[in-house]
Design an enzyme around this catalytic site. Sequence first.
Site, PDB file in Angstrom:
ATOM      1  N   ARG A 156       6.477  17.537  -9.306  1.00  0.00           N
ATOM      2  CA  ARG A 156       7.036  18.461 -10.296  1.00  0.00           C
ATOM      3  C   ARG A 156       6.562  19.894 -10.117  1.00  0.00           C
ATOM      4  O   ARG A 156       7.099  20.811 -10.721  1.00  0.00           O
ATOM      5  CB  ARG A 156       6.830  17.951 -11.726  1.00  0.00           C
ATOM      6  CG  ARG A 156       5.414  17.787 -12.160  1.00  0.00           C
ATOM      7  CD  ARG A 156       5.333  16.956 -13.425  1.00  0.00           C
ATOM      8  NE  ARG A 156       6.143  17.497 -14.513  1.00  0.00           N
ATOM      9  CZ  ARG A 156       5.878  18.619 -15.157  1.00  0.00           C
ATOM     10  NH1 ARG A 156       4.832  19.333 -14.819  1.00  0.00           N
ATOM     11  NH2 ARG A 156       6.664  19.024 -16.136  1.00  0.00           N
ATOM     12  N   ASP A 193       3.585  24.097 -19.710  1.00  0.00           N
ATOM     13  CA  ASP A 193       2.994  22.777 -19.829  1.00  0.00           C
ATOM     14  C   ASP A 193       1.522  22.855 -20.191  1.00  0.00           C
ATOM     15  O   ASP A 193       0.828  23.771 -19.792  1.00  0.00           O
ATOM     16  CB  ASP A 193       3.064  22.024 -18.496  1.00  0.00           C
ATOM     17  CG  ASP A 193       4.457  21.534 -18.176  1.00  0.00           C
ATOM     18  OD1 ASP A 193       5.315  21.612 -19.057  1.00  0.00           O
ATOM     19  OD2 ASP A 193       4.656  21.077 -17.039  1.00  0.00           O
ATOM     20  N   PRO A 231     -11.295   4.420  -7.874  1.00  0.00           N
ATOM     21  CA  PRO A 231     -12.006   4.907  -9.061  1.00  0.00           C
ATOM     22  C   PRO A 231     -13.240   5.733  -8.704  1.00  0.00           C
ATOM     23  O   PRO A 231     -13.804   6.401  -9.571  1.00  0.00           O
ATOM     24  CB  PRO A 231     -12.391   3.628  -9.815  1.00  0.00           C
ATOM     25  CG  PRO A 231     -11.992   2.488  -8.970  1.00  0.00           C
ATOM     26  CD  PRO A 231     -11.248   2.972  -7.784  1.00  0.00           C
ATOM     27  N   GLU A 255     -11.222  -6.042  -5.345  1.00  0.00           N
ATOM     28  CA  GLU A 255     -12.526  -5.516  -5.758  1.00  0.00           C
ATOM     29  C   GLU A 255     -13.002  -4.353  -4.910  1.00  0.00           C
ATOM     30  O   GLU A 255     -13.934  -3.647  -5.274  1.00  0.00           O
ATOM     31  CB  GLU A 255     -13.566  -6.640  -5.744  1.00  0.00           C
ATOM     32  CG  GLU A 255     -13.419  -7.605  -6.915  1.00  0.00           C
ATOM     33  CD  GLU A 255     -12.207  -8.514  -6.777  1.00  0.00           C
ATOM     34  OE1 GLU A 255     -11.716  -8.683  -5.643  1.00  0.00           O
ATOM     35  OE2 GLU A 255     -11.750  -9.028  -7.809  1.00  0.00           O
TER      36      GLU A 255
HETATM   37 CL1  6GU Z   1      -7.153   5.591  -7.965  1.00  0.00          CL
HETATM   38  N1  6GU Z   1      -7.764   3.074  -8.441  1.00  0.00           N
HETATM   39  C1  6GU Z   1      -8.234   2.094  -9.213  1.00  0.00           C
HETATM   40  N2  6GU Z   1      -8.273   0.849  -8.721  1.00  0.00           N
HETATM   41  N3  6GU Z   1      -8.654   2.274 -10.448  1.00  0.00           N
HETATM   42  C2  6GU Z   1      -8.600   3.510 -10.927  1.00  0.00           C
HETATM   43  C3  6GU Z   1      -8.120   4.586 -10.184  1.00  0.00           C
HETATM   44  C4  6GU Z   1      -7.718   4.338  -8.909  1.00  0.00           C
HETATM   45  N4  6GU Z   1      -8.198   5.704 -10.930  1.00  0.00           N
HETATM   46  C5  6GU Z   1      -8.692   5.303 -12.096  1.00  0.00           C
HETATM   47  N5  6GU Z   1      -8.937   3.986 -12.100  1.00  0.00           N
END
Ligand code: 6GU
Length: 266
Positions: free
Chosen positions: A155, A170, A90, A117
Amino acid sequence: MLFDVVTIFPEFFASILEHGLLKRARAGGQVDIRLHDLRDFTDDRHRTVDDRPFGGGPGMVFKPEPLFRAVERVKAETPGETFPVILLSPQGRLLTQAVTEELARDPHLVLLCGRYEGIDERVAEHLATDEVSIGDYVLSGGELAAAVLIEAVTRLLPGVLGNEESREQDSFAGTASPAGGGGKGILDCPHYTRPADFRGWKVPEVLLSGNHEEIYQWRRRRALEKTWRKRPDLLASVPLNETDRVLLEQVKGAVSPPVAHSRGDS
Ligand code: 6GU
């Protein structure tokens, strides 16, 4: 294109590999997806991939050694080759269509799926060459994100989509569409199929007219209208030609203003 995916859940990918686009692309030889079980790169009896965080606190952290060993195995299997090592997390840069286009130019990607975590920071600092997130929300692991990245990149590869034109129409696609509709980073136009009258809801007359120039204009106008109403933020970053600007002004004068979805940037 070769994807090497390092994960503690290799079986997680079985379903997406056996359906639709990815099944076809694998059968056609356009992509090869190799799954590596992170536990195969541990050296203890319990195949331990995580440990408690230094400094205390809740949760577990992925140990660095198995991830480094997994990537070193891939390196040994492809000697002399360099490839991006992408950590799904994230904290990564956001996966946009522009990023998928950039990634699709590389013939070999290694994807590291994190879990729990966190991951020992030395993986991000000294092993990964790139860090990618699929959006501002929390997933408990990188597997879904890796699957999204693989599908979005695959794709784009030559020969994967039957109709090359449909890719360009798209939503978010980087090129202008020859058929009107979306493309150039805006949302796609609405689509209809038979019946022409469904429960009293009629297909727009112009689409039945056979007049290709009018159909093109209608599609482009509706694509711009939809984008202006639903994702006005996208219009700020796309280059519109003179025709598009005229169509957009018509749209702004003719329809109700954008819907107020909160996207954090508006
Ligand atoms: Cl790549 N990993 C995690 N754990 N949560 C996320 C993510 C990735 N992308 C958005 N949320």
